[in-house]
Design a protein around this motif. Structure first.
Motif, mmCIF file in Angstrom:
data_model
loop_
_atom_site.group_PDB
_atom_site.id
_atom_site.type_symbol
_atom_site.label_atom_id
_atom_site.label_comp_id
_atom_site.label_asym_id
_atom_site.label_seq_id
_atom_site.Cartn_x
_atom_site.Cartn_y
_atom_site.Cartn_z
ATOM 1 N N PRO A 296 0.828 -1.206 0.000
ATOM 2 C CA PRO A 296 0.000 0.000 0.000
ATOM 3 C C PRO A 296 0.864 1.259 0.000
ATOM 4 C CG PRO A 296 0.176 -0.855 2.223
ATOM 5 C CD PRO A 296 0.898 -1.849 1.337
ATOM 6 N N PHE A 297 0.278 2.353 -0.483
ATOM 7 C CA PHE A 297 0.924 3.653 -0.299
ATOM 8 C C PHE A 297 0.762 4.057 1.165
ATOM 9 C CE2 PHE A 297 -0.192 3.847 -4.832
ATOM 10 C CZ PHE A 297 1.032 4.208 -5.366
ATOM 11 N N PRO A 298 1.779 4.688 1.741
ATOM 12 C CA PRO A 298 1.614 5.179 3.120
ATOM 13 C C PRO A 298 0.392 6.092 3.218
ATOM 14 C CG PRO A 298 3.909 5.356 2.403
ATOM 15 C CD PRO A 298 3.110 4.990 1.198
ATOM 16 N N LYS A 299 -0.438 5.885 4.232
ATOM 17 C CA LYS A 299 -1.680 6.663 4.363
ATOM 18 C C LYS A 299 -1.415 8.162 4.392
ATOM 19 C CE LYS A 299 -4.476 3.137 6.658
ATOM 20 N NZ LYS A 299 -5.273 2.780 7.870
ATOM 21 N N GLU A 300 -0.284 8.517 5.041
ATOM 22 C CA GLU A 300 0.013 9.953 5.141
ATOM 23 C C GLU A 300 0.437 10.556 3.812
ATOM 24 O OE1 GLU A 300 3.838 7.743 6.256
ATOM 25 O OE2 GLU A 300 1.663 7.520 6.547
ATOM 26 N N LYS A 301 0.652 9.708 2.792
ATOM 27 C CA LYS A 301 1.074 10.200 1.477
ATOM 28 C C LYS A 301 -0.098 10.372 0.508
ATOM 29 C CE LYS A 301 5.537 9.794 2.509
ATOM 30 N NZ LYS A 301 6.422 10.965 2.644
ATOM 31 N N LEU A 302 -1.279 9.901 0.870
ATOM 32 C CA LEU A 302 -2.385 9.865 -0.082
ATOM 33 C C LEU A 302 -2.847 11.251 -0.519
ATOM 34 C CD1 LEU A 302 -4.517 6.890 1.299
ATOM 35 C CD2 LEU A 302 -2.937 6.906 -0.647
ATOM 36 N N GLU A 303 -2.569 12.269 0.295
ATOM 37 C CA GLU A 303 -2.944 13.632 -0.110
ATOM 38 C C GLU A 303 -1.859 14.309 -0.937
ATOM 39 O OE1 GLU A 303 -4.133 15.942 3.213
ATOM 40 O OE2 GLU A 303 -5.822 14.646 3.756
ATOM 41 N N ASN A 304 -0.685 13.679 -1.023
ATOM 42 C CA ASN A 304 0.390 14.250 -1.844
ATOM 43 C C ASN A 304 -0.005 14.238 -3.310
ATOM 44 O OD1 ASN A 304 1.934 14.562 0.432
ATOM 45 N ND2 ASN A 304 3.299 12.843 0.016
ATOM 46 N N GLN A 305 0.540 15.181 -4.049
ATOM 47 C CA GLN A 305 0.281 15.266 -5.483
ATOM 48 C C GLN A 305 1.321 14.451 -6.249
ATOM 49 O OE1 GLN A 305 -2.481 17.243 -6.894
ATOM 50 N NE2 GLN A 305 -2.970 16.851 -4.737
ATOM 51 N N GLY A 306 0.887 13.787 -7.304
ATOM 52 C CA GLY A 306 1.818 13.006 -8.102
ATOM 53 C C GLY A 306 1.316 12.837 -9.524
ATOM 54 N N GLY A 316 6.436 -0.970 -20.905
ATOM 55 C CA GLY A 316 7.456 -1.079 -19.866
ATOM 56 C C GLY A 316 6.895 -0.750 -18.494
ATOM 57 N N PRO A 317 7.755 -0.672 -17.483
ATOM 58 C CA PRO A 317 7.317 -0.364 -16.121
ATOM 59 C C PRO A 317 6.655 1.010 -16.031
ATOM 60 C CG PRO A 317 9.570 -1.180 -16.136
ATOM 61 C CD PRO A 317 9.205 -0.924 -17.561
ATOM 62 N N ALA A 318 5.829 1.168 -14.990
ATOM 63 C CA ALA A 318 5.105 2.421 -14.771
ATOM 64 C C ALA A 318 5.431 2.945 -13.380
ATOM 65 C CB ALA A 318 3.602 2.198 -14.913
ATOM 66 N N PHE A 319 5.341 4.270 -13.224
ATOM 67 C CA PHE A 319 5.747 4.906 -11.971
ATOM 68 C C PHE A 319 4.786 6.033 -11.624
ATOM 69 C CE2 PHE A 319 9.323 3.227 -14.270
ATOM 70 C CZ PHE A 319 10.012 2.498 -13.322
ATOM 71 N N LEU A 320 4.520 6.179 -10.330
ATOM 72 C CA LEU A 320 3.820 7.346 -9.799
ATOM 73 C C LEU A 320 4.856 8.162 -9.045
ATOM 74 C CD1 LEU A 320 1.280 8.989 -9.184
ATOM 75 C CD2 LEU A 320 0.822 7.439 -7.258
ATOM 76 N N VAL A 321 5.076 9.390 -9.474
ATOM 77 C CA VAL A 321 6.188 10.179 -8.960
ATOM 78 C C VAL A 321 5.689 11.498 -8.362
ATOM 79 C CG1 VAL A 321 7.736 9.172 -10.683
ATOM 80 C CG2 VAL A 321 6.665 11.389 -11.148
ATOM 81 N N THR A 322 6.558 12.090 -7.562
ATOM 82 C CA THR A 322 6.246 13.358 -6.911
ATOM 83 C C THR A 322 6.963 14.505 -7.627
ATOM 84 O OG1 THR A 322 8.136 13.354 -5.405
ATOM 85 C CG2 THR A 322 6.184 12.099 -4.727
ATOM 86 N N GLU A 323 6.794 15.704 -7.080
ATOM 87 C CA GLU A 323 7.471 16.874 -7.639
ATOM 88 C C GLU A 323 8.981 16.709 -7.584
ATOM 89 O OE1 GLU A 323 8.149 20.440 -9.467
ATOM 90 O OE2 GLU A 323 6.280 19.295 -9.312
ATOM 91 N N ASN A 324 9.481 15.890 -6.664
ATOM 92 C CA ASN A 324 10.931 15.684 -6.591
ATOM 93 C C ASN A 324 11.480 15.060 -7.874
ATOM 94 O OD1 ASN A 324 11.091 16.798 -4.070
ATOM 95 N ND2 ASN A 324 11.096 14.844 -2.982
ATOM 96 N N PHE A 325 10.665 14.269 -8.540
ATOM 97 C CA PHE A 325 11.074 13.722 -9.830
ATOM 98 C C PHE A 325 11.313 14.851 -10.829
ATOM 99 C CE2 PHE A 325 10.169 12.074 -14.073
ATOM 100 C CZ PHE A 325 10.877 10.879 -14.104
ATOM 101 N N SER A 326 10.432 15.833 -10.832
ATOM 102 C CA SER A 326 10.587 16.986 -11.734
ATOM 103 C C SER A 326 11.843 17.778 -11.390
ATOM 104 C CB SER A 326 9.362 17.899 -11.647
ATOM 105 O OG SER A 326 8.194 17.228 -12.069
ATOM 106 N N VAL A 327 12.189 17.833 -10.099
ATOM 107 C CA VAL A 327 13.418 18.521 -9.694
ATOM 108 C C VAL A 327 14.632 17.776 -10.228
ATOM 109 C CG1 VAL A 327 14.802 19.309 -7.737
ATOM 110 C CG2 VAL A 327 12.314 19.523 -7.672
ATOM 111 N N LEU A 328 14.616 16.441 -10.170
ATOM 112 C CA LEU A 328 15.720 15.664 -10.741
ATOM 113 C C LEU A 328 15.856 15.937 -12.233
ATOM 114 C CD1 LEU A 328 15.311 12.212 -8.948
ATOM 115 C CD2 LEU A 328 17.097 13.922 -8.557
ATOM 116 N N LYS A 329 14.748 16.147 -12.915
ATOM 117 C CA LYS A 329 14.809 16.441 -14.352
ATOM 118 C C LYS A 329 15.394 17.818 -14.644
ATOM 119 C CE LYS A 329 11.771 15.301 -17.335
ATOM 120 N NZ LYS A 329 10.515 15.133 -18.099
#
Length: 428
Positions: A296-306, A316-329
């Motif tokens: 499961p996703f951590p309950k405290e993360k369910l309100e996070n945007q992704g 291929g594989p699929a991913f649910l990512v946060t804004e931090n992924f955009s920062v890495l880009k």
């Protein structure tokens, strides 16, 4: 039939003519380059570069004709010298970001980098702990970037940074960007951060352990070892802290992961990928998305945007990512780069396995020029938004392919295939 004659297959006169053409063309372009350099003085002066520094650094500066992706001027514009075959622009020996996604994630490479990364992580743990305290960026992320960029400082940087950047500014595909970087490079030299002979870079002008362009250095470089110098070239602590400052300054959120590998429900619409389709984690879960292996996703993360990242579409594989992924880009504008860094960081910090749960299916491979042409038709004929027309299969291009597949009644993959590319290019 061509016969062998003295001096070579085509004879000395033909060989001499080709050499003369190349020399004449280069002279004409270098003259234009010299005029371009001199015209940069007002910009350099506005940046705080002295006339003495400017004259010293541009004196004798020539183009680096060995760089890839040069956009050479039309010979007619230069007054007539022909462009010989020997000067045709070349591509880099290896461009992993433009290859099929699976090839970017070779298991042996991930394992080797993660193993070395764990060693470096423990060696520099004190510094990384301080960096994380200051900038809220995990040390594992910073070490993964260091490993991906320069193999922990072991990759040789063969180019004169100023020459490479000036060449990219004058003959490259992003002249506005590199013209600014050229001025910033002069500022780095003006301020005495490093000597010209020591300011080495990749062919694209990126410098130091963690590959900063001059503008990155001026904005983000820090002196964490407190020796009075911001040194990304020789000081590993400074380089690691500078990378942390860069990510923090560009929006890294300290209490969030970069992302999670996920399973998609059957029949999922892959055009819903990308940051422009951001929703809360809870909304994605309501749409049937789950973490791999049933976690499961951590309950405290369910309100996070992704948002969803499907680097090979439905292939291929699929991913649910946060804004931090955009920062890495923002460090390197490539989905597979950001995924690679995140994956290696997870291997360093959590001991995650090298592979993904989702399988990579075979996909067709294309040259960058063919993908550029494909993107151009998607924009001009169909009006699709492909993002930058750059030959890179980013999320907007994948979305556009999905929209085309819907229109054509084709199976939904959101990834280029020979059949789709041929069909689109056949309608130019």
């Amino acid at each position: 039939m061509i016969g062998f004659v003295a001096g070579g297959l085509l004879g000395p006169s033909v060989a001499a003519s080709a050499a003369d053409d190349a020399a004449a063309y280069k002279r004409a372009v270098e003259q234009q380059f010299e005029a371009w350099l001199q015209a940069r003085w007002p910009e350099a002066q506005a940046e705080g570069v002295s006339r003495e520094t400017f004259e010293r650094e541009v004196k004798g500066l020539t183009l680096d004709w060995s760089l890839p992706h040069l956009v050479l001027p039309d010979p007619a514009y230069l007054g007539g010298p022909r462009l010989p075959q020997s000067l045709k622009p070349k591509a880099p020996a290896r461009q992993p970001e433009f290859d099929s996604p699976e090839r970017y994630f070779k298991i042996s490479n991930l394992n080797a980098l993660a193993a070395q990364g764990k060693t470096q992580y423990h060696q520099y743990k004190t510094v990384l702990t301080e960096v994380q305290k200051r900038y809220q960026v995990p040390g594992s992320i910073i070490v993964a970037i260091w490993g991906r960029e320069t193999n922990f400082g072991t990759v040789r940087l063969p180019n004169d940074a100023l020459q490479s950047i000036a060449t990219q500014a004058f003959l490259g595909r992003r002249p506005e960007v590199f013209t600014e970087e050229f001025i910033k490079a002069l500022k780095v030299l003006q301020d005495g951060h490093i000597s010209r002979s020591e300011m080495r870079s990749s062919w694209a002008g990126a410098m130091g352990h963690t590959q900063f362009l001059p503008s990155d250095f001026l904005k983000y470089a820090v002196d964490i070892d407190q020796d009075g110098k911001r040194d990304i070239w020789e000081s590993v602590p400074d380089a690691l802290a500078s990378a942390g400052n860069s990510l923090h300054s560009q929006g890294w959120i300290g209490d969030q992961e970069w992302g999670y590998e996920i399973d998609l429900p059957a029949g999922f619409d892959c055009t819903l990928q990308g940051p422009d389709k951001t929703r809360s984690f809870g909304d994605w879960v309501d749409m049937g998305i789950t973490r791999v292996k049933g976690r499961p996703f951590p309950k405290e993360k369910l309100e996070n945007q992704g948002f969803l990242v499907l680097p090979a579409g439905m292939e291929g594989p699929a991913f649910l990512v946060t804004e931090n992924f955009s920062v890495l880009k923002k460090y390197n504008n490539s989905d597979v780069y950001a995924l690679f860094v995140g994956k290696v960081a997870d291997m360093i910090e959590y001991g995650a396995p090298a592979g993904f749960v989702g399988a990579w299916k075979p996909v067709d491979r294309f040259t960058r020029d063919r993908m550029l042409a494909f993107q151009e038709v998607l924009v001009k004929r169909y009006g699709y938004d492909v993002g930058n027309v750059d030959g890179l299969v980013g999320f907007k291009t994948r979305q556009a392919i999905g929209l085309y597949e819907k229109k054509a009644g084709a199976p939904l993959t959101c990834y280029p295939s020979k059949k789709i590319v041929d069909a689109v290019l056949g309608q130019q």
